[in-house]
Design a protein around this motif. Sequence first.
Motif, PDB file in Angstrom:
ATOM      1  N   GLY A 351       0.950  -1.144   0.072  1.00  0.00           N
ATOM      2  CA  GLY A 351       0.005   0.070  -0.033  1.00  0.00           C
ATOM      3  C   GLY A 351       0.834   1.207  -0.084  1.00  0.00           C
ATOM      4  N   ALA A 352       0.294   2.133  -0.382  1.00  0.00           N
ATOM      5  CA  ALA A 352       0.807   3.574  -0.591  1.00  0.00           C
ATOM      6  C   ALA A 352       0.758   4.232   0.969  1.00  0.00           C
ATOM      7  CB  ALA A 352       0.109   4.505  -1.516  1.00  0.00           C
ATOM      8  N   LYS A 353       2.053   4.779   1.482  1.00  0.00           N
ATOM      9  CA  LYS A 353       2.075   5.254   2.587  1.00  0.00           C
ATOM     10  C   LYS A 353       3.157   5.854   2.841  1.00  0.00           C
ATOM     11  CE  LYS A 353       3.972   0.769   3.641  1.00  0.00           C
ATOM     12  NZ  LYS A 353       4.268   0.562   2.222  1.00  0.00           N
ATOM     13  N   ALA A 354       3.642   6.345   4.185  1.00  0.00           N
ATOM     14  CA  ALA A 354       4.658   7.456   4.456  1.00  0.00           C
ATOM     15  C   ALA A 354       6.057   6.344   4.364  1.00  0.00           C
ATOM     16  CB  ALA A 354       4.507   7.832   5.980  1.00  0.00           C
ATOM     17  N   GLY A 355       5.763   4.985   4.793  1.00  0.00           N
ATOM     18  CA  GLY A 355       7.035   4.176   4.464  1.00  0.00           C
ATOM     19  C   GLY A 355       7.598   3.892   3.113  1.00  0.00           C
ATOM     20  N   CYS A 356       6.659   4.394   2.178  1.00  0.00           N
ATOM     21  CA  CYS A 356       7.327   4.249   0.815  1.00  0.00           C
ATOM     22  C   CYS A 356       8.473   5.092   0.654  1.00  0.00           C
ATOM     23  CB  CYS A 356       6.290   4.746  -0.164  1.00  0.00           C
ATOM     24  SG  CYS A 356       4.679   3.930  -0.367  1.00  0.00           S
ATOM     25  N   GLY A 357       8.677   5.996   1.303  1.00  0.00           N
ATOM     26  CA  GLY A 357       9.946   6.750   1.356  1.00  0.00           C
ATOM     27  C   GLY A 357      11.180   5.951   1.462  1.00  0.00           C
ATOM     28  N   LEU A 358      11.050   5.081   2.572  1.00  0.00           N
ATOM     29  CA  LEU A 358      12.211   4.229   2.944  1.00  0.00           C
ATOM     30  C   LEU A 358      12.408   2.951   1.797  1.00  0.00           C
ATOM     31  CD1 LEU A 358      11.407   3.345   6.584  1.00  0.00           C
ATOM     32  CD2 LEU A 358      13.409   4.613   5.919  1.00  0.00           C
ATOM     33  N   LYS A 359      11.264   2.545   1.127  1.00  0.00           N
ATOM     34  CA  LYS A 359      11.677   1.748   0.155  1.00  0.00           C
ATOM     35  C   LYS A 359      12.100   2.431  -1.277  1.00  0.00           C
ATOM     36  CE  LYS A 359       7.644  -1.437   0.925  1.00  0.00           C
ATOM     37  NZ  LYS A 359       6.637  -2.051   0.310  1.00  0.00           N
ATOM     38  N   VAL A 360      11.705   3.541  -1.635  1.00  0.00           N
ATOM     39  CA  VAL A 360      12.379   4.520  -2.465  1.00  0.00           C
ATOM     40  C   VAL A 360      14.009   4.613  -2.348  1.00  0.00           C
ATOM     41  CG1 VAL A 360      12.431   6.585  -3.833  1.00  0.00           C
ATOM     42  CG2 VAL A 360      10.151   5.680  -3.481  1.00  0.00           C
ATOM     43  N   ALA A 361      14.198   4.900  -1.102  1.00  0.00           N
ATOM     44  CA  ALA A 361      15.472   4.930  -0.415  1.00  0.00           C
ATOM     45  C   ALA A 361      16.536   3.977  -0.609  1.00  0.00           C
ATOM     46  CB  ALA A 361      15.868   5.382   0.975  1.00  0.00           C
ATOM     47  N   THR A 362      15.740   2.560  -0.589  1.00  0.00           N
ATOM     48  CA  THR A 362      16.532   1.387  -0.707  1.00  0.00           C
ATOM     49  C   THR A 362      16.512   1.237  -2.167  1.00  0.00           C
ATOM     50  OG1 THR A 362      15.577   0.277   1.386  1.00  0.00           O
ATOM     51  CG2 THR A 362      16.262  -1.142  -0.504  1.00  0.00           C
ATOM     52  N   GLY A 363      15.650   1.654  -2.906  1.00  0.00           N
ATOM     53  CA  GLY A 363      15.672   1.394  -4.340  1.00  0.00           C
ATOM     54  C   GLY A 363      16.684   2.185  -5.078  1.00  0.00           C
ATOM     55  N   THR A 364      16.835   3.475  -4.595  1.00  0.00           N
ATOM     56  CA  THR A 364      17.959   4.393  -5.200  1.00  0.00           C
ATOM     57  C   THR A 364      19.326   3.949  -4.767  1.00  0.00           C
ATOM     58  OG1 THR A 364      16.152   6.230  -4.821  1.00  0.00           O
ATOM     59  CG2 THR A 364      18.309   6.979  -5.487  1.00  0.00           C
ATOM     60  N   PHE A 365      19.574   3.680  -3.640  1.00  0.00           N
ATOM     61  CA  PHE A 365      20.830   3.188  -3.486  1.00  0.00           C
ATOM     62  C   PHE A 365      21.173   2.017  -4.062  1.00  0.00           C
ATOM     63  CE2 PHE A 365      23.216  -0.129  -0.865  1.00  0.00           C
ATOM     64  CZ  PHE A 365      24.365   0.788  -0.600  1.00  0.00           C
ATOM     65  N   VAL A 366      20.140   1.012  -4.351  1.00  0.00           N
ATOM     66  CA  VAL A 366      20.475  -0.264  -5.132  1.00  0.00           C
ATOM     67  C   VAL A 366      20.774   0.144  -6.720  1.00  0.00           C
ATOM     68  CG1 VAL A 366      19.531  -2.362  -6.085  1.00  0.00           C
ATOM     69  CG2 VAL A 366      19.411  -1.904  -3.580  1.00  0.00           C
ATOM     70  N   SER A 367      20.170   1.251  -6.813  1.00  0.00           N
ATOM     71  CA  SER A 367      20.300   1.778  -8.240  1.00  0.00           C
ATOM     72  C   SER A 367      21.655   2.192  -8.770  1.00  0.00           C
ATOM     73  CB  SER A 367      19.107   2.878  -8.721  1.00  0.00           C
ATOM     74  OG  SER A 367      19.550   3.686  -9.836  1.00  0.00           O
ATOM     75  N   VAL A 368      22.127   3.132  -7.637  1.00  0.00           N
ATOM     76  CA  VAL A 368      23.412   3.541  -7.987  1.00  0.00           C
ATOM     77  C   VAL A 368      24.685   2.581  -7.829  1.00  0.00           C
ATOM     78  CG1 VAL A 368      25.311   5.153  -7.146  1.00  0.00           C
ATOM     79  CG2 VAL A 368      22.674   5.857  -7.097  1.00  0.00           C
ATOM     80  N   LEU A 369      24.446   1.641  -6.685  1.00  0.00           N
ATOM     81  CA  LEU A 369      25.324   0.619  -6.817  1.00  0.00           C
ATOM     82  C   LEU A 369      25.224  -0.240  -7.829  1.00  0.00           C
ATOM     83  CD1 LEU A 369      27.265  -1.076  -4.652  1.00  0.00           C
ATOM     84  CD2 LEU A 369      25.119  -2.223  -3.691  1.00  0.00           C
ATOM     85  N   SER A 370      24.299  -0.803  -8.078  1.00  0.00           N
ATOM     86  CA  SER A 370      24.134  -1.569  -9.409  1.00  0.00           C
ATOM     87  C   SER A 370      24.821  -1.086 -10.810  1.00  0.00           C
ATOM     88  CB  SER A 370      22.652  -1.986  -9.655  1.00  0.00           C
ATOM     89  OG  SER A 370      21.939  -2.587  -8.652  1.00  0.00           O
ATOM     90  N   ALA A 371      24.573   0.338 -10.876  1.00  0.00           N
ATOM     91  CA  ALA A 371      25.201   0.929 -12.088  1.00  0.00           C
ATOM     92  C   ALA A 371      26.788   1.027 -11.884  1.00  0.00           C
ATOM     93  CB  ALA A 371      24.755   2.412 -12.075  1.00  0.00           C
ATOM     94  N   HIS A 372      27.095   1.284 -10.866  1.00  0.00           N
ATOM     95  CA  HIS A 372      28.784   1.212 -10.657  1.00  0.00           C
ATOM     96  C   HIS A 372      29.420  -0.092 -10.892  1.00  0.00           C
ATOM     97  CE1 HIS A 372      29.955   5.490  -9.996  1.00  0.00           C
ATOM     98  NE2 HIS A 372      28.719   5.622  -9.796  1.00  0.00           N
ATOM     99  N   ARG A 373      28.575  -1.194 -10.117  1.00  0.00           N
ATOM    100  CA  ARG A 373      29.132  -2.599 -10.224  1.00  0.00           C
ATOM    101  C   ARG A 373      29.019  -2.871 -11.749  1.00  0.00           C
ATOM    102  NH1 ARG A 373      32.345  -3.110  -8.427  1.00  0.00           N
ATOM    103  NH2 ARG A 373      32.567  -5.409  -8.548  1.00  0.00           N
ATOM    104  N   ALA A 374      28.041  -2.614 -12.413  1.00  0.00           N
ATOM    105  CA  ALA A 374      27.885  -3.026 -14.024  1.00  0.00           C
ATOM    106  C   ALA A 374      29.021  -2.048 -14.730  1.00  0.00           C
ATOM    107  CB  ALA A 374      26.659  -2.419 -14.427  1.00  0.00           C
ATOM    108  N   LEU A 375      29.144  -0.750 -14.414  1.00  0.00           N
ATOM    109  CA  LEU A 375      30.364  -0.180 -15.107  1.00  0.00           C
ATOM    110  C   LEU A 375      31.719  -0.877 -14.746  1.00  0.00           C
ATOM    111  CD1 LEU A 375      29.189   3.400 -14.357  1.00  0.00           C
ATOM    112  CD2 LEU A 375      29.253   2.597 -16.640  1.00  0.00           C
ATOM    113  N   GLU A 376      31.777  -1.567 -13.626  1.00  0.00           N
ATOM    114  CA  GLU A 376      32.940  -2.117 -13.514  1.00  0.00           C
ATOM    115  C   GLU A 376      32.936  -3.673 -14.146  1.00  0.00           C
ATOM    116  OE1 GLU A 376      35.839  -1.079 -11.830  1.00  0.00           O
ATOM    117  OE2 GLU A 376      35.209   0.909 -11.746  1.00  0.00           O
ATOM    118  N   GLY A 377      31.929  -3.899 -14.924  1.00  0.00           N
ATOM    119  CA  GLY A 377      32.087  -5.399 -15.664  1.00  0.00           C
ATOM    120  C   GLY A 377      31.337  -6.422 -14.507  1.00  0.00           C
ATOM    121  N   SER A 378      30.664  -6.054 -13.370  1.00  0.00           N
ATOM    122  CA  SER A 378      30.177  -6.817 -12.616  1.00  0.00           C
ATOM    123  C   SER A 378      28.702  -7.107 -12.587  1.00  0.00           C
ATOM    124  CB  SER A 378      30.568  -6.578 -11.099  1.00  0.00           C
ATOM    125  OG  SER A 378      30.186  -7.575 -10.298  1.00  0.00           O
TER     126      SER A 378
END
Length: 420
Positions: A351-378
């Motif tokens: 459900g949509a709620k205040a806690g969605c901010g924490l999920k978006v924070a998790t997703g954004t962290f994973v987004s940046v981490l995943s991009a940089h791992r991919a750029l390193e060939g991983s």
Amino acid sequence: MKNILEQEILMALGCTEPIAVALCAATAYNIIGGEKIKSVICLANSNIIKNATSVYIPNTDGLYGMKSAVAAGIISNEPELKMELLKNLNSEKVKKIKFLLEKEIIKVSPYKTDKSIYIDVTVKTENGVGQCIVENSHSNISLIRKNDEIVYSKEKTEEKIGSFLDYSILNLESIYNYINTVHISELDIIKKSIEVNKEICNEGLKGNYGLSVAKDLEKNSFSELFNSNALNNAIKNTVAGTDARMAGCNLPAMSNSGSGNQGIATTMPVVAYGESRNICEEKLIRGAALSNLVTIYIKTNLGRLSSLCGAVNASAGSSCGIVYLNDGTVEQMEKAINNVIGNIAGMFCDGAKAGCGLKVATGTFVSVLSAHRALEGSGINSTDGIVGKNIDETLENYGRISKYGLKELDNILLDIMVKK
């Protein structure tokens, strides 16, 4: 692809599920009119009820929930404004909304259907009965009835996203080639999306909205923990918009595939990351456009609403956008998507709620981490989990889980939420 972007990136005021409910109610009331509302019946599928239960509704002085969305739509009575129909609510109208709620004549019931979006509102007044049905997308009205007369009807509505457009052209190679060759003037919708979403994200950083996740990220302890301006800025400037939206901020957001949070989480990580790296505006716009197209591409495998959290799709899209800003290749974008989905694919939507901010924070962290791992060939190997031999196979696996593996999840989640 320009038509796809313009179809899927739309202005929305407030969380899209309660706004869709409000639109349906406004249309039902508007067709019949009347001074005395005798009864209102709202039927909706579990996805809609789940996402409208806890989120605040803009311009309503802190009201939330399905009944409030129905009442707000009726009192606003501006269905022609579509997903912005609550923007003209004022204190007098809010009093009328609360009065209508106090009469306890609005009834909401779950409606079982395989459709990911279904809302049916019937309003009875001294003039008779008005009915509206919205299905398959948030603003897709399939029926309007006035008493016994069908005023408007779509004989058949497609579940498929943007059914009148050819989404089969979407793949990483075609998206990448389009972004590199399209004239920048063709991406005005992306420029507008950046402007609108930055405004609500900036508001989220200034005000005390929801859990104030973004404001906490500005504290020194968090900055030291992340130790990267690009990463910290990407997270806080994205989450701020979600904080604000979930708390009922009256500023609009540009949505992606029917979701405002998904629009913010698709666009803002790329923009905030790029600005921290002093990337030029044209490349930022192209990167954000690529991110939005990839998110739409992923979403076509899942349906309009899913039991899985939209932050995952947005994270995969924005991860590709970040790879693009770093002059990465299509192959590296494939690795980035696999890294995101192999990491957080199991994040479900309760459900949509205040806690969605924490999920978006998790997703954004994973987004940046995943991009940089991919750029390193991983990248996560195809031998692992749901990651396939190619990106289409990964997304097919992901779609199977969403469509078939989680059929009962929404019912269980809704049962838990309504019993609180």
